[in-house]
Design an enzyme around this catalytic site. Structure first.
Site, mmCIF file in Angstrom:
data_model
loop_
_atom_site.group_PDB
_atom_site.id
_atom_site.type_symbol
_atom_site.label_atom_id
_atom_site.label_comp_id
_atom_site.label_asym_id
_atom_site.label_seq_id
_atom_site.Cartn_x
_atom_site.Cartn_y
_atom_site.Cartn_z
ATOM 1 C CG ASP A 188 -6.474 -2.775 -3.834
ATOM 2 O OD1 ASP A 188 -7.156 -2.017 -3.118
ATOM 3 O OD2 ASP A 188 -5.244 -2.925 -3.706
ATOM 4 C CB SER A 202 -0.937 -0.065 1.211
ATOM 5 O OG SER A 202 -1.978 0.883 1.111
ATOM 6 C CG HIS A 245 -5.471 -2.576 0.094
ATOM 7 N ND1 HIS A 245 -4.749 -2.152 -1.014
ATOM 8 C CD2 HIS A 245 -4.936 -1.935 1.164
ATOM 9 C CE1 HIS A 245 -3.830 -1.282 -0.620
ATOM 10 N NE2 HIS A 245 -3.915 -1.133 0.695
#
Length: 306
Positions: free
Chosen positions: A240, A123, A270
């Protein structure tokens, strides 16, 4: 060292840093660290960069698997995250995350000067990893990116919204934009509940000023991609909703690296390393296999379960 008689510096949870593994960054802030050290001599160093609003604890499964392959894994909670000091989810400059990562990496490199170094980033930690590797392109044997933040979601980064965000940042930098939706973290309800219950995660709203820093990081990554020469592996779920997969596709297609891989997880959310059990296991195998294949010694032990 603190002044004689001064109260010891404590983590946001009230634990004295003298009782916690930590480094002190260039701004004098204490960053909580984790180390997963193998029983024998390590064959490589692996730095893990966690994502926005979380901390490095949830990477234990990946770290343990790598440790079992004689790799020394290390991580810290970024400034303003987890057990580290700093205002929660406020950063004056995204470069602070990169600077602190390089400080920690240099510290470990000074202890193990001959070992190859890898980075794993998820991320926002993916953005940190990309920019860290770009600053020292010859230092890293490889970078693994799990659902990295490469681009801002095009739907949230229209020219008008960007303009509006910049105006708001000037006038109301502490205005919040809403929080990270935990239901999009994983398809495994147990993992979502664990994320919600984890007091070390940040569950508040993201500030406009933080969003501006993420935008700046994404713009910088876009400029860097045409010169990326280091090996990398991209793993991304096509469902995602937190980090747009189009950024990973753009990086894979446009980075000139001669050693690059991209695996798309159909329906994946995610946090792929904490998604459905079979996906999480696949991610562990992909990561461990990719890293061990790039170690200097070809007689390396094989990843478990492969």
């Amino acid at each position: 060292m603190p002044e004689p008689g001064a109260a010891p510096r404590r983590s946001p949870q009230g634990v004295p840093y003298s009782d916690l593994p930590h480094i002190v960054n260039a701004d004098g802030l204490h960053l909580f660290c984790r180390y997963w050290e193998p029983d024998g001599p390590p064959r490589a160093l692996v730095f893990i960069a966690h994502g926005a609003g979380e901390h490095c604890g949830p990477y234990d499964k990946i770290a343990q698997r790598l440790k079992g392959l004689s790799l020394l894994v290390f991580a810290h909670d970024h400034v303003g995250h987890g057990q580290s000091e700093g205002d929660r989810m406020i950063i004056k400059d995204f470069q602070v995350y990169i600077r602190d990562s390089l400080q920690h990496i240099d510290l470990m490199k000074s202890r193990y000067p001959d070992l190859p170094i890898f980075i794993i980033g998820h991320s926002m930690g993916g953005a940190i990893s990309i920019l860290t590797a770009c600053e020292r392109s010859s230092d890293f044997a490889g970078v693994v990116l799990i659902a990295p933040m490469v681009q801002m979601n095009p739907d949230s980064a229209t020219p008008f919204k960007v303009f509006l965000a910049k105006v708001l940042n000037h006038m109301l930098p502490s205005l919040t934009l809403g929080s990270i939706q935990s239901k999009w973290v994983s398809r495994d309800q147990t993992e979502v509940e664990a994320y919600d219950a984890d007091k070390l995660n940040f569950h508040g709203g993201l500030r406009v000023s933080f969003g501006i820093q993420l935008m700046g990081a994404a713009a910088r990554i876009e400029r860097e991609i045409p010169s990326i020469s280091w090996p990398f592996l991209l793993l991304h779920g096509d469902a995602d909703k937190l980090c747009d997969i189009r950024g990973s596709k753009m990086m894979y297609e446009n980075a000139p690296s001669s050693d690059k891989g991209f695996k798309i997880y159909e329906g994946g959310y995610h946090a792929l390393h904490n998604d459905l059990p079979e996906v999480a296991e696949s991610v562990l195998k992909e990561v461990t296999t990719w890293i061990t294949e790039r170690l200097p010694d070809t007689t390396s032990p094989q990843p478990q379960g492969s």
